[in-house]
Each structure stands twice: as structure tokens, then as C-alpha cells.
Design an enzyme around this catalytic site. Structure first.
Site, mmCIF file in Angstrom:
data_model
loop_
_atom_site.group_PDB
_atom_site.id
_atom_site.type_symbol
_atom_site.label_atom_id
_atom_site.label_comp_id
_atom_site.label_asym_id
_atom_site.label_seq_id
_atom_site.Cartn_x
_atom_site.Cartn_y
_atom_site.Cartn_z
ATOM 1 N N THR A 1 0.818 -1.217 0.000
ATOM 2 C CA THR A 1 0.000 0.000 0.000
ATOM 3 C C THR A 1 0.852 1.267 0.000
ATOM 4 O O THR A 1 2.001 1.246 0.460
ATOM 5 C CB THR A 1 -0.904 0.002 1.258
ATOM 6 O OG1 THR A 1 -1.483 1.275 1.421
ATOM 7 C CG2 THR A 1 -0.112 -0.315 2.522
ATOM 8 N N ASP A 2 0.266 2.363 -0.471
ATOM 9 C CA ASP A 2 0.961 3.656 -0.385
ATOM 10 C C ASP A 2 1.003 4.174 1.058
ATOM 11 O O ASP A 2 1.742 5.104 1.366
ATOM 12 C CB ASP A 2 0.285 4.703 -1.295
ATOM 13 C CG ASP A 2 -1.184 4.961 -0.985
ATOM 14 O OD1 ASP A 2 -1.733 4.326 -0.068
ATOM 15 O OD2 ASP A 2 -1.783 5.819 -1.677
ATOM 16 N N GLU A 3 0.184 3.567 1.958
ATOM 17 C CA GLU A 3 0.112 4.093 3.330
ATOM 18 C C GLU A 3 1.426 3.910 4.089
ATOM 19 O O GLU A 3 1.647 4.566 5.101
ATOM 20 C CB GLU A 3 -1.063 3.446 4.072
ATOM 21 C CG GLU A 3 -2.360 3.667 3.317
ATOM 22 C CD GLU A 3 -3.625 3.345 4.079
ATOM 23 O OE1 GLU A 3 -3.610 3.334 5.320
ATOM 24 O OE2 GLU A 3 -4.650 3.119 3.407
ATOM 25 N N TYR B 1 -2.100 -0.632 10.877
ATOM 26 C CA TYR B 1 -2.180 -1.298 9.568
ATOM 27 C C TYR B 1 -0.951 -0.963 8.725
ATOM 28 O O TYR B 1 -0.263 -1.858 8.235
ATOM 29 C CB TYR B 1 -3.463 -0.867 8.833
ATOM 30 C CG TYR B 1 -3.441 -1.186 7.349
ATOM 31 C CD1 TYR B 1 -3.428 -2.503 6.898
ATOM 32 C CD2 TYR B 1 -3.409 -0.163 6.386
ATOM 33 C CE1 TYR B 1 -3.392 -2.798 5.532
ATOM 34 C CE2 TYR B 1 -3.374 -0.448 5.031
ATOM 35 C CZ TYR B 1 -3.369 -1.768 4.604
ATOM 36 O OH TYR B 1 -3.319 -2.059 3.262
ATOM 37 N N LYS C 1 2.116 -3.373 7.293
ATOM 38 C CA LYS C 1 2.431 -3.546 5.863
ATOM 39 C C LYS C 1 3.876 -3.108 5.596
ATOM 40 O O LYS C 1 4.587 -3.735 4.803
ATOM 41 C CB LYS C 1 1.462 -2.748 4.987
ATOM 42 C CG LYS C 1 0.036 -3.259 4.972
ATOM 43 C CD LYS C 1 -0.133 -4.654 4.368
ATOM 44 C CE LYS C 1 0.071 -4.702 2.865
ATOM 45 N NZ LYS C 1 -0.274 -6.040 2.310
HETATM 46 P P1 NAD Z 1 -9.510 -7.646 1.875
HETATM 47 O O1 NAD Z 1 -9.519 -7.355 3.332
HETATM 48 O O2 NAD Z 1 -10.746 -7.384 1.065
HETATM 49 O O3 NAD Z 1 -9.135 -9.175 1.621
HETATM 50 C C1 NAD Z 1 -8.109 -9.817 2.304
HETATM 51 C C2 NAD Z 1 -8.235 -11.317 2.050
HETATM 52 O O4 NAD Z 1 -7.175 -11.981 2.741
HETATM 53 C C3 NAD Z 1 -9.557 -11.910 2.554
HETATM 54 O O5 NAD Z 1 -10.101 -12.762 1.586
HETATM 55 C C4 NAD Z 1 -9.133 -12.696 3.796
HETATM 56 O O6 NAD Z 1 -9.961 -13.813 4.066
HETATM 57 C C5 NAD Z 1 -7.718 -13.095 3.438
HETATM 58 N N1 NAD Z 1 -6.886 -13.347 4.625
HETATM 59 C C6 NAD Z 1 -6.756 -12.555 5.733
HETATM 60 N N2 NAD Z 1 -5.926 -13.129 6.618
HETATM 61 C C7 NAD Z 1 -5.494 -14.292 6.052
HETATM 62 C C8 NAD Z 1 -4.594 -15.307 6.465
HETATM 63 N N3 NAD Z 1 -3.977 -15.251 7.663
HETATM 64 N N4 NAD Z 1 -4.374 -16.353 5.635
HETATM 65 C C9 NAD Z 1 -5.005 -16.421 4.433
HETATM 66 N N5 NAD Z 1 -5.861 -15.503 3.998
HETATM 67 C C10 NAD Z 1 -6.106 -14.432 4.787
HETATM 68 O O7 NAD Z 1 -8.274 -6.840 1.299
HETATM 69 P P2 NAD Z 1 -8.080 -6.145 -0.131
HETATM 70 O O8 NAD Z 1 -8.664 -4.783 -0.064
HETATM 71 O O9 NAD Z 1 -8.484 -7.081 -1.188
HETATM 72 O O10 NAD Z 1 -6.495 -5.979 -0.138
HETATM 73 C C11 NAD Z 1 -5.639 -6.953 -0.705
HETATM 74 C C12 NAD Z 1 -4.201 -6.529 -0.521
HETATM 75 O O11 NAD Z 1 -4.010 -5.249 -1.129
HETATM 76 C C13 NAD Z 1 -3.788 -6.377 0.940
HETATM 77 O O12 NAD Z 1 -2.470 -6.872 1.087
HETATM 78 C C14 NAD Z 1 -3.841 -4.870 1.185
HETATM 79 O O13 NAD Z 1 -2.909 -4.485 2.183
HETATM 80 C C15 NAD Z 1 -3.447 -4.344 -0.191
HETATM 81 N N6 NAD Z 1 -3.969 -3.007 -0.499
HETATM 82 C C16 NAD Z 1 -5.328 -2.775 -0.505
HETATM 83 C C17 NAD Z 1 -5.797 -1.506 -0.836
HETATM 84 C C18 NAD Z 1 -7.278 -1.200 -0.910
HETATM 85 O O14 NAD Z 1 -7.644 -0.056 -1.210
HETATM 86 N N7 NAD Z 1 -8.162 -2.150 -0.700
HETATM 87 C C19 NAD Z 1 -4.903 -0.473 -1.137
HETATM 88 C C20 NAD Z 1 -3.535 -0.749 -1.088
HETATM 89 C C21 NAD Z 1 -3.083 -2.013 -0.800
HETATM 90 P P1 TYD Z 2 -10.912 3.817 4.012
HETATM 91 O O1 TYD Z 2 -11.846 3.425 2.906
HETATM 92 O O2 TYD Z 2 -11.075 3.172 5.348
HETATM 93 O O3 TYD Z 2 -9.434 3.643 3.451
HETATM 94 P P2 TYD Z 2 -8.010 4.147 4.082
HETATM 95 O O4 TYD Z 2 -8.203 4.505 5.494
HETATM 96 O O5 TYD Z 2 -7.160 2.931 3.905
HETATM 97 O O6 TYD Z 2 -7.597 5.301 3.224
HETATM 98 O O7 TYD Z 2 -11.054 5.378 4.220
HETATM 99 C C1 TYD Z 2 -10.857 6.286 3.144
HETATM 100 C C2 TYD Z 2 -10.967 7.691 3.702
HETATM 101 O O8 TYD Z 2 -12.326 7.901 4.116
HETATM 102 C C3 TYD Z 2 -10.114 7.908 4.934
HETATM 103 O O9 TYD Z 2 -9.595 9.238 4.903
HETATM 104 C C4 TYD Z 2 -11.077 7.754 6.096
HETATM 105 C C5 TYD Z 2 -12.388 8.237 5.508
HETATM 106 N N1 TYD Z 2 -13.621 7.579 6.048
HETATM 107 C C6 TYD Z 2 -14.687 8.365 6.475
HETATM 108 O O10 TYD Z 2 -14.647 9.623 6.419
HETATM 109 N N2 TYD Z 2 -15.808 7.744 6.945
HETATM 110 C C7 TYD Z 2 -15.899 6.378 7.043
HETATM 111 O O11 TYD Z 2 -16.947 5.860 7.529
HETATM 112 C C8 TYD Z 2 -14.795 5.583 6.575
HETATM 113 C C9 TYD Z 2 -14.844 4.082 6.647
HETATM 114 C C10 TYD Z 2 -13.674 6.237 6.073
#
Ligand code: NAD
Ligand code: TYD
Length: 353
Positions: free
Chosen positions: A132-134, A158, A162
Site C-alpha cells: 500500500t501507499d500508506e 495497519y 504492511k
Molecule cells: P480484503 O480485506 O478485502 O481481503 C483480504 C483477504 O485476505 C480476505 O479474503 C481474507 O480472508 C484473506 N486473509 C486474511 N488473513 C489471512 C490469512 N492469515 N491467511 C489467508 N488468507 C487471509 O483486502 P483487499 O482490499 O483485497 O487488499 C488486498 C491486498 O491489497 C492487501 O495486502 C492490502 O494491504 C493491499 N492493499 C489494498 C488496498 C485497498 O484499497 N483495498 C490499497 C492498497 C493495498
Molecule cells: P478507508 O476506505 O477506510 O481507506 P483508508 O483509510 O485505507 O484510506 O477510508 C478512506 C478515507 O475515508 C479515509 O480518509 C477515512 C475516511 N472515512 C470516512 O470519512 N468515513 C468512514 O466511515 C470511513 C470508513 C472512512
């Protein structure tokens, strides 16, 4: 054969579906099916011989060893993680376990397997780590977007977990030569995202006539990336990325949270108007997230210039598709919001009132 971890989650499921629509190579999909993992996301693959689903934990060394020995993957694409910042604030331990210890276990098993391969297979093997960019921290309003050279400054449990996993990935390349590549992407949105994250939460709450919670003043900025663009970027990096390198993936779509929520309300007003007036009436300011990062922005030029990837969707096209998907898939939303989600809603939003 490739091994995908976390392929029943939001991005992982999109990746598996796109991959199998695009090529013949089979996938073994290892997922623990936590609250965020959902086999309904993969319903279209029922009876598909190229998709082997295994319910299990990436921390389970014996299981990982069995899977590697049986399926002999040429690559691992590692999505599995605990992914929600607010949950990491309420309870960080699962994040430390899965994101750090789980990645460590996967690296160790991958390293032993990789060492057993012949020279050609060793050269071709890839371990792609999705991050992630975070990890880069928070940007001031006028600061330049995150490049791959930006120092890590994670602020939430989180992002710290990561960041730790990214460091392990880097070290396993530097020390052992494991051919890893890391992608650091911005906020994804699109189909199958669990409605605890901002965009699907706002759509689901609006449809239920519930408040649309804005943390703080709504001026925090995120860069939004349409999930299928992210999946295409991962396929590009898997095919062409240089071992040991990291690639930032972003959509060039910086928006304040308030802008995102207003846009969602306007699209919903158009596609599913309410007799009570605009959905904007439901916007509710709530207590801010502790340590809330002000701004994320990605400089994705390395991926564009070196590997030729560009996002296909603008925010306008991607967000329309996303709203339409959620409106067309209300039963999916109802199913994931039943049961344990209610407890989370009470915990996270009850405390903010
Ligand atoms: P998500 O939470 O929707 O899905 C995570 C999946 O991992 C789920 O299916 C869960 O069951 C599985 N999982 C969790 N713990 C596990 C374990 N111990 N063993 C096996 N499986 C396990 O997440 P996502 O949004 O699809 O994100 C996927 C990846 O991308 C993550 O690594 C996250 O850090 C990264 N990422 C996500 C975002 C975003 O905006 N969603 C942005 C940047 C990076
Ligand atoms: P989120 O979707 O949780 O992603 P991340 O925290 O990984 O960026 O949140 C996106 C942005 O929206 C973040 O600045 C927090 C804000 N947010 C709200 O304002 N209200 C909400 O109920 C949630 C879940 C997030």
C-alpha cells in the site's frame, strides 16, 4: 500454475476473475475466509477446473509446504492481509500476525521451494507482494506525490504492519536472492469491496437511508485506483517487473473524502432517486479517526515509463461503474452486512457519535 493468497477478498477476487478470463494458466487460491473473504465473490468460477480453492492460513507452514510441493507454482501473488485501518486501531494483533508473521512464513516456504528448483525455473520464479501507499506516511497539501524512493513513515497499526512486511520482502531478496517484486498502490474501489471502506459503505448506507459518516472535516485526500486497473498493473509487474524492484500504482485521482461522498450522492440521485430528496441530506460529520493521515498521492511514472502500464478508467467512469455494480448486487451487500458486521458497526460508529 500460480499461487494467489487472499483471492477471496476484494482485490484478490477481482484479480482471480480477471486472470482466468484472460489466460489459461490455473490458479491455486489460498484464503482463510476471514470476515473479509467471501466465496460469493468467486461464484462465477463454480465448476472451473483452473481454479483450485484452498481454505487455510498463510501462517500455517505445513499447509504452505504441502501446497508448494503439490502445485509447483511458477509465481506467488500475495494479497492476503488484514486491510482495514479502523479495525487495526481497535485491534492490531491480527494485523501483526497475518501481515507480518504470515508474510514471513510465506517467504520462508517460498525460499525453500525456490532453492529446490532448477536454474531456469529459479530465474523465472516471482514472488509478487501487494502493498500500500500508506507505508509512506502522510503528505502535506503541496508536497510532491509518493515516488518509490520516498522514505517509509507508517502511522497506523495497519500501515506499520504492511511496512514491516515490505521490509521482509526486500530483505529476502537482498540476503537470499529470492526474486521478489513489490507493488505499492493507492486506495482501490470497484466491485466486491467490503462495505466497511468509504466508497461501498457510503453506497450501502445511502441505500439503507442511514447516515453517511465523514470523519473529521472531510478534507483528507486519497488517490483512487479502479480495481481492475490495479489488477492489470499486477499482471504487468508479474510479467515484466525487475526482481528486487518496487512499483507504485496509482490512478492520478486525488480527491477529498467530501468530494467523493458528494459525487456518490449525485450518482445515486441519478440512478436511484429517493422520494425524500438528495442523498446529501444523510451526510453526517463524526469524530475523526485517531492519527488520520491527511493526504496520500502516488507518482506512478516508473510503472508507466518502464513497463507501459496506464489506468484505463478515469475516476468519473470508474465510480459510475462501481455505483451501478452495487445497485445491481444488493443481495451481495445484504449478505456481507449480516451477522458479525453489525458488531463492528456498533463498535466503530457507536464510539464516534
Ligand atoms: P480484503 O480485506 O478485502 O481481503 C483480504 C483477504 O485476505 C480476505 O479474503 C481474507 O480472508 C484473506 N486473509 C486474511 N488473513 C489471512 C490469512 N492469515 N491467511 C489467508 N488468507 C487471509 O483486502 P483487499 O482490499 O483485497 O487488499 C488486498 C491486498 O491489497 C492487501 O495486502 C492490502 O494491504 C493491499 N492493499 C489494498 C488496498 C485497498 O484499497 N483495498 C490499497 C492498497 C493495498
Ligand atoms: P478507508 O476506505 O477506510 O481507506 P483508508 O483509510 O485505507 O484510506 O477510508 C478512506 C478515507 O475515508 C479515509 O480518509 C477515512 C475516511 N472515512 C470516512 O470519512 N468515513 C468512514 O466511515 C470511513 C470508513 C472512512
Amino acid at each position: 500454475m500460480i499461487l494467489v493468497t487472499g483471492g477471496a477478498g476484494f482485490i484478490g477476487a477481482n484479480f482471480v476473475l480477471d486472470w482466468l478470463a484472460d489466460c489459461d494458466e490455473p490458479i491455486v487460491n489460498l484464503d482463510k475466509l476471514t470476515y473479509a473473504g467471501n466465496l460469493e465473490n468467486l461464484a462465477a468460477l463454480q465448476g472451473e477446473a483452473r481454479h483450485v480453492f484452498v481454505k487455510g492460513d498463510i501462517c500455517d507452514r505445513a499447509l504452505l509446504e504441502r501446497l508448494m510441493a503439490k502445485h509447483k507454482p511458477r509465481a506467488i501473488v500475495h494479497f492476503a492481509a488484514e486491510s482495514h485501518v479502523d479495525r487495526s486501531i481497535h485491534g492490531p494483533s491480527d494485523f501483526i500476525r497475518t501481515n507480518i508473521e504470515g508474510t514471513f512464513m510465506l517467504l520462508e516456504v517460498a525460499r525453500a521451494y525456490w532453492n529446490s528448483l532448477d536454474e531456469n525455473a529459479k530465474t523465472d520464479f516471482r514472488f509478487l507482494h501487494v502493498s500500500t501507499d500508506e507505508v509512506y506516511g502522510s503528505l502535506e497539501p503541496n508536497a510532491v506525490p509518493f515516488a518509490e524512493s520516498k522514505a517509509y513513515e507508517p502511522n497506523s497499526p495497519y500501515s506499520a504492519s504492511k511496512a514491516a512486511s515490505d521490509h521482509l520482502i526486500r530483505a529476502w531478496h537482498h540476503t537470499y536472492g529470492l526474486p521478489v517484486v513489490t507493488t505499492n498502490c493507492s486506495n482501490n474501489y470497484g466491485a466486491y469491496q467490503f462495505p466497511e471502506k468509504l466508497i461501498p459503505l457510503v453506497i450501502a448506507n445511502a441505500m439503507a437511508g442511514k447516515p453517511l459518516p465523514i470523519y473529521g472535516d472531510g478534507q483528507n485526500v486519497r488517490d483512487w485506483l479502479y480495481v481492475t486497473d490495479h489488477c492489470a498493473a499486477i499482471r504487468t509487474v508479474l510479467a515484466q517487473g525487475r526482481p528486487g524492484e518496487t512499483y507504485n500504482v496509482g490512478g492520478w485521482n486525488e480527491k477529498t473524502n467530501l468530494d467523493v461522498v458528494n459525487t456518490l450522492c449525485e450518482i445515486l440521485d441519478e440512478l436511484s432517486p429517493s422520494s425524500l430528496g438528495s442523498y446529501k441530506r444523510l451526510i453526517t460529520y463524526v469524530k475523526d479517526r485517531p492519527g488520520h493521515d491527511k493526504r496520500y498521492a502516488i507518482d506512478a511514472r516508473k510503472l508507466e515509463q518502464e513497463l507501459g502500464w496506464k489506468p484505463a478508467e478515469t475516476f468519473e467512469t470508474g465510480i459510475h461503474k462501481t455505483v451501478a455494480w452495487y445497485l445491481d448486487n444488493q443481495p451481495w451487500v445484504d449478505n456481507v452486512l449480516s451477522g458479525a458486521y453489525r458488531e463492528w458497526e456498533t463498535l466503530n460508529y457507536g464510539l464516534r457519535r
